[in-house]
Scaffold this motif. Structure first.
Motif, PDB file in Angstrom:
ATOM      1  N   ARG A 159       0.825  -1.194   0.000  1.00 50.66           N
ATOM      2  CA  ARG A 159       0.000   0.000   0.000  1.00 50.66           C
ATOM      3  C   ARG A 159       0.868   1.256   0.000  1.00 50.66           C
ATOM      4  O   ARG A 159       1.923   1.287   0.632  1.00 50.66           O
ATOM      5  CB  ARG A 159      -0.929   0.023   1.213  1.00 50.66           C
ATOM      6  N   VAL A 160       0.402   2.276  -0.695  1.00 46.15           N
ATOM      7  CA  VAL A 160       1.108   3.544  -0.757  1.00 46.15           C
ATOM      8  C   VAL A 160       0.121   4.664  -0.423  1.00 46.15           C
ATOM      9  O   VAL A 160      -1.001   4.690  -0.943  1.00 46.15           O
ATOM     10  CB  VAL A 160       1.708   3.782  -2.158  1.00 46.15           C
ATOM     11  N   SER A 161       0.521   5.564   0.469  1.00 39.70           N
ATOM     12  CA  SER A 161      -0.296   6.734   0.789  1.00 39.70           C
ATOM     13  C   SER A 161       0.242   7.924   0.008  1.00 39.70           C
ATOM     14  O   SER A 161       1.454   8.119  -0.080  1.00 39.70           O
ATOM     15  CB  SER A 161      -0.256   7.042   2.286  1.00 39.70           C
ATOM     16  N   LEU A 162      -0.665   8.716  -0.556  1.00 37.25           N
ATOM     17  CA  LEU A 162      -0.280   9.798  -1.455  1.00 37.25           C
ATOM     18  C   LEU A 162      -0.831  11.139  -0.978  1.00 37.25           C
ATOM     19  O   LEU A 162      -1.765  11.198  -0.181  1.00 37.25           O
ATOM     20  CB  LEU A 162      -0.806   9.506  -2.866  1.00 37.25           C
ATOM     21  N   SER A 163      -0.232  12.204  -1.471  1.00 33.64           N
ATOM     22  CA  SER A 163      -0.700  13.550  -1.132  1.00 33.64           C
ATOM     23  C   SER A 163      -0.623  14.443  -2.359  1.00 33.64           C
ATOM     24  O   SER A 163       0.342  14.399  -3.117  1.00 33.64           O
ATOM     25  CB  SER A 163       0.145  14.152  -0.014  1.00 33.64           C
ATOM     26  N   LEU A 164      -1.643  15.236  -2.540  1.00 34.31           N
ATOM     27  CA  LEU A 164      -1.651  16.248  -3.594  1.00 34.31           C
ATOM     28  C   LEU A 164      -1.251  17.602  -3.022  1.00 34.31           C
ATOM     29  O   LEU A 164      -0.517  18.364  -3.635  1.00 34.31           O
ATOM     30  CB  LEU A 164      -3.044  16.327  -4.230  1.00 34.31           C
ATOM     31  N   LYS A 165      -1.708  17.890  -1.808  1.00 32.67           N
ATOM     32  CA  LYS A 165      -1.478  19.214  -1.233  1.00 32.67           C
ATOM     33  C   LYS A 165      -0.015  19.443  -0.866  1.00 32.67           C
ATOM     34  O   LYS A 165       0.437  20.585  -0.829  1.00 32.67           O
ATOM     35  CB  LYS A 165      -2.370  19.432  -0.015  1.00 32.67           C
ATOM     36  N   ARG A 166       0.741  18.370  -0.608  1.00 28.67           N
ATOM     37  CA  ARG A 166       2.142  18.546  -0.203  1.00 28.67           C
ATOM     38  C   ARG A 166       3.018  19.054  -1.346  1.00 28.67           C
ATOM     39  O   ARG A 166       4.185  19.412  -1.123  1.00 28.67           O
ATOM     40  CB  ARG A 166       2.720  17.229   0.321  1.00 28.67           C
ATOM     41  N   LEU A 167       2.476  19.069  -2.565  1.00 25.31           N
ATOM     42  CA  LEU A 167       3.215  19.639  -3.692  1.00 25.31           C
ATOM     43  C   LEU A 167       3.186  21.167  -3.642  1.00 25.31           C
ATOM     44  O   LEU A 167       3.887  21.829  -4.395  1.00 25.31           O
ATOM     45  CB  LEU A 167       2.641  19.149  -5.020  1.00 25.31           C
ATOM     46  N   GLN A 168       2.355  21.696  -2.767  1.00 20.17           N
ATOM     47  CA  GLN A 168       2.281  23.137  -2.561  1.00 20.17           C
ATOM     48  C   GLN A 168       2.664  23.457  -1.122  1.00 20.17           C
ATOM     49  O   GLN A 168       2.485  22.633  -0.233  1.00 20.17           O
ATOM     50  CB  GLN A 168       0.869  23.656  -2.844  1.00 20.17           C
ATOM     51  N   ARG A 169       3.164  24.632  -0.925  1.00 15.71           N
ATOM     52  CA  ARG A 169       3.569  25.038   0.419  1.00 15.71           C
ATOM     53  C   ARG A 169       2.349  25.268   1.290  1.00 15.71           C
ATOM     54  O   ARG A 169       1.336  25.797   0.828  1.00 15.71           O
ATOM     55  CB  ARG A 169       4.409  26.309   0.357  1.00 15.71           C
ATOM     56  N   ASP A 170       2.449  24.864   2.550  1.00 16.45           N
ATOM     57  CA  ASP A 170       1.368  25.100   3.511  1.00 16.45           C
ATOM     58  C   ASP A 170       1.133  26.604   3.613  1.00 16.45           C
ATOM     59  O   ASP A 170       2.052  27.368   3.926  1.00 16.45           O
ATOM     60  CB  ASP A 170       1.770  24.527   4.877  1.00 16.45           C
ATOM     61  N   PRO A 171      -0.109  27.059   3.356  1.00 19.00           N
ATOM     62  CA  PRO A 171      -0.392  28.495   3.460  1.00 19.00           C
ATOM     63  C   PRO A 171      -0.043  29.083   4.817  1.00 19.00           C
ATOM     64  O   PRO A 171       0.274  30.271   4.910  1.00 19.00           O
ATOM     65  CB  PRO A 171      -1.913  28.558   3.226  1.00 19.00           C
ATOM     66  N   LEU A 172      -0.079  28.251   5.866  1.00 20.44           N
ATOM     67  CA  LEU A 172       0.272  28.762   7.192  1.00 20.44           C
ATOM     68  C   LEU A 172       1.724  29.213   7.234  1.00 20.44           C
ATOM     69  O   LEU A 172       2.046  30.255   7.816  1.00 20.44           O
ATOM     70  CB  LEU A 172       0.025  27.700   8.269  1.00 20.44           C
ATOM     71  N   GLN A 173       2.617  28.442   6.601  1.00 22.22           N
ATOM     72  CA  GLN A 173       4.028  28.820   6.595  1.00 22.22           C
ATOM     73  C   GLN A 173       4.234  30.123   5.838  1.00 22.22           C
ATOM     74  O   GLN A 173       5.021  30.981   6.231  1.00 22.22           O
ATOM     75  CB  GLN A 173       4.870  27.699   5.966  1.00 22.22           C
ATOM     76  N   THR A 174       3.508  30.270   4.720  1.00 21.04           N
ATOM     77  CA  THR A 174       3.579  31.512   3.963  1.00 21.04           C
ATOM     78  C   THR A 174       3.061  32.671   4.808  1.00 21.04           C
ATOM     79  O   THR A 174       3.636  33.756   4.832  1.00 21.04           O
ATOM     80  CB  THR A 174       2.747  31.403   2.676  1.00 21.04           C
ATOM     81  N   THR A 175       1.973  32.404   5.530  1.00 18.41           N
ATOM     82  CA  THR A 175       1.391  33.428   6.399  1.00 18.41           C
ATOM     83  C   THR A 175       2.350  33.834   7.507  1.00 18.41           C
ATOM     84  O   THR A 175       2.537  35.020   7.784  1.00 18.41           O
ATOM     85  CB  THR A 175       0.076  32.913   7.015  1.00 18.41           C
ATOM     86  N   LEU A 176       2.969  32.838   8.149  1.00 18.47           N
ATOM     87  CA  LEU A 176       3.871  33.130   9.264  1.00 18.47           C
ATOM     88  C   LEU A 176       5.083  33.934   8.815  1.00 18.47           C
ATOM     89  O   LEU A 176       5.662  34.690   9.592  1.00 18.47           O
ATOM     90  CB  LEU A 176       4.329  31.824   9.920  1.00 18.47           C
ATOM     91  N   ASP A 177       5.464  33.771   7.543  1.00 17.09           N
ATOM     92  CA  ASP A 177       6.625  34.504   7.021  1.00 17.09           C
ATOM     93  C   ASP A 177       6.299  35.951   6.681  1.00 17.09           C
ATOM     94  O   ASP A 177       7.189  36.796   6.611  1.00 17.09           O
ATOM     95  CB  ASP A 177       7.166  33.807   5.761  1.00 17.09           C
ATOM     96  N   SER A 178       5.024  36.251   6.440  1.00 13.40           N
ATOM     97  CA  SER A 178       4.678  37.577   5.926  1.00 13.40           C
ATOM     98  C   SER A 178       3.633  38.332   6.743  1.00 13.40           C
ATOM     99  O   SER A 178       3.476  39.537   6.563  1.00 13.40           O
ATOM    100  CB  SER A 178       4.159  37.440   4.484  1.00 13.40           C
ATOM    101  N   ILE A 179       2.934  37.649   7.632  1.00 15.88           N
ATOM    102  CA  ILE A 179       1.804  38.284   8.320  1.00 15.88           C
ATOM    103  C   ILE A 179       2.270  39.329   9.329  1.00 15.88           C
ATOM    104  O   ILE A 179       3.368  39.238   9.880  1.00 15.88           O
ATOM    105  CB  ILE A 179       0.944  37.206   9.023  1.00 15.88           C
ATOM    106  N   GLN A 180       1.410  40.308   9.536  1.00 17.54           N
ATOM    107  CA  GLN A 180       1.688  41.347  10.524  1.00 17.54           C
ATOM    108  C   GLN A 180       1.028  40.948  11.855  1.00 17.54           C
ATOM    109  O   GLN A 180      -0.197  40.930  11.971  1.00 17.54           O
ATOM    110  CB  GLN A 180       1.127  42.692  10.036  1.00 17.54           C
ATOM    111  N   TRP A 181       1.856  40.618  12.825  1.00 21.92           N
ATOM    112  CA  TRP A 181       1.341  40.224  14.130  1.00 21.92           C
ATOM    113  C   TRP A 181       1.011  41.465  14.958  1.00 21.92           C
ATOM    114  O   TRP A 181       1.644  42.503  14.828  1.00 21.92           O
ATOM    115  CB  TRP A 181       2.371  39.382  14.883  1.00 21.92           C
TER     116      TRP A 181
END
Length: 205
Positions: free
Chosen positions: A90-112
């Motif tokens: 059996r093999v488990s697959l992911s489609l979303k992992r080909l894109q960066r997690d939006p949270l990481q993008t947010t944490l890099d650019s968001i204004q806290w």
């Protein structure tokens, strides 16, 4: 039995060619409520005979209401290998992992900013954390808001930058991101296990 043994040996050999983190081409065989079953191509561009599960949670970083909203039967797409179970072929697959997690993008650019919104889910997270053996103290840090709702589920992440003597967490509740500062002697692995237990209890009455 001999024929079955040969087929099993061929399938096992085919599974062994796939590695965790590898990007492969696959064809969608059928859709289920919990995800999609895919037939994986080998490096030669031929169907390998190995099938993989693309779970609903691995389709997109956004909230997925229905599998057919993202993929269609017969469609070919690139996916990432998440796990390989040789014994079960059996093999488990992911489609979303080909894109960066939006949270990481947010944490890099968001204004806290300062915390202005007291969320009941965050209060519950803090309460459960403070009951966890090995955690000495939990303080509320900064707060921010994303431009759109990524998930309806409460999510909890360990950040890469953690203070001395503890960890910095980010709780995502709808569009709101809440920083939590945890003072603890727990290791990173034990902290991850603690967060899993916390999320299993958040939202329960």
């Amino acid at each position: 039995e001999l024929v079955l043994s040969e087929r099993q040996a061929q399938l096992t050999e085919a599974v062994l060619q796939f590695q965790v983190g590898q990007v492969v081409r696959a064809q969608v065989l059928r859709l289920e409520d919990y995800g999609a079953l895919l037939s994986i191509y080998n490096s030669s561009g031929e169907l390998s005979g190995v099938q993989g599960l693309l779970h609903k949670s691995e389709l997109s970083w956004d909230l997925v209401m229905a599998v057919e909203d993202i993929v269609k039967a017969g469609e070919e797409l690139d996916v990432m290998v998440l796990s390989v179970d040789v014994a079960r072929c059996r093999v488990s697959l992911s489609l979303k992992r080909l894109q960066r997690d939006p949270l990481q993008t947010t944490l890099d650019s968001i204004q806290w900013g300062e915390t202005t919104l007291a969320l009941p889910e965050v209060k519950q997270i803090i309460q459960v954390l403070e009951w966890t053996p090995g955690i000495k103290r939990v303080d509320i840090g900064r707060q921010a808001e994303e431009s759109h709702t990524v998930s309806q589920d409460v999510e909890l992440y360990l950040t890469k930058q953690s203070p001395q003597g503890g960890f910095a967490l980010v709780a995502r509740v709808g569009r709101v991101l809440q920083e939590l500062l945890v003072e603890t002697g727990l290791s990173k692995d034990d902290m991850k296990k603690a967060l899993t237990r916390v999320l299993s209890r958040v939202g329960r009455s």
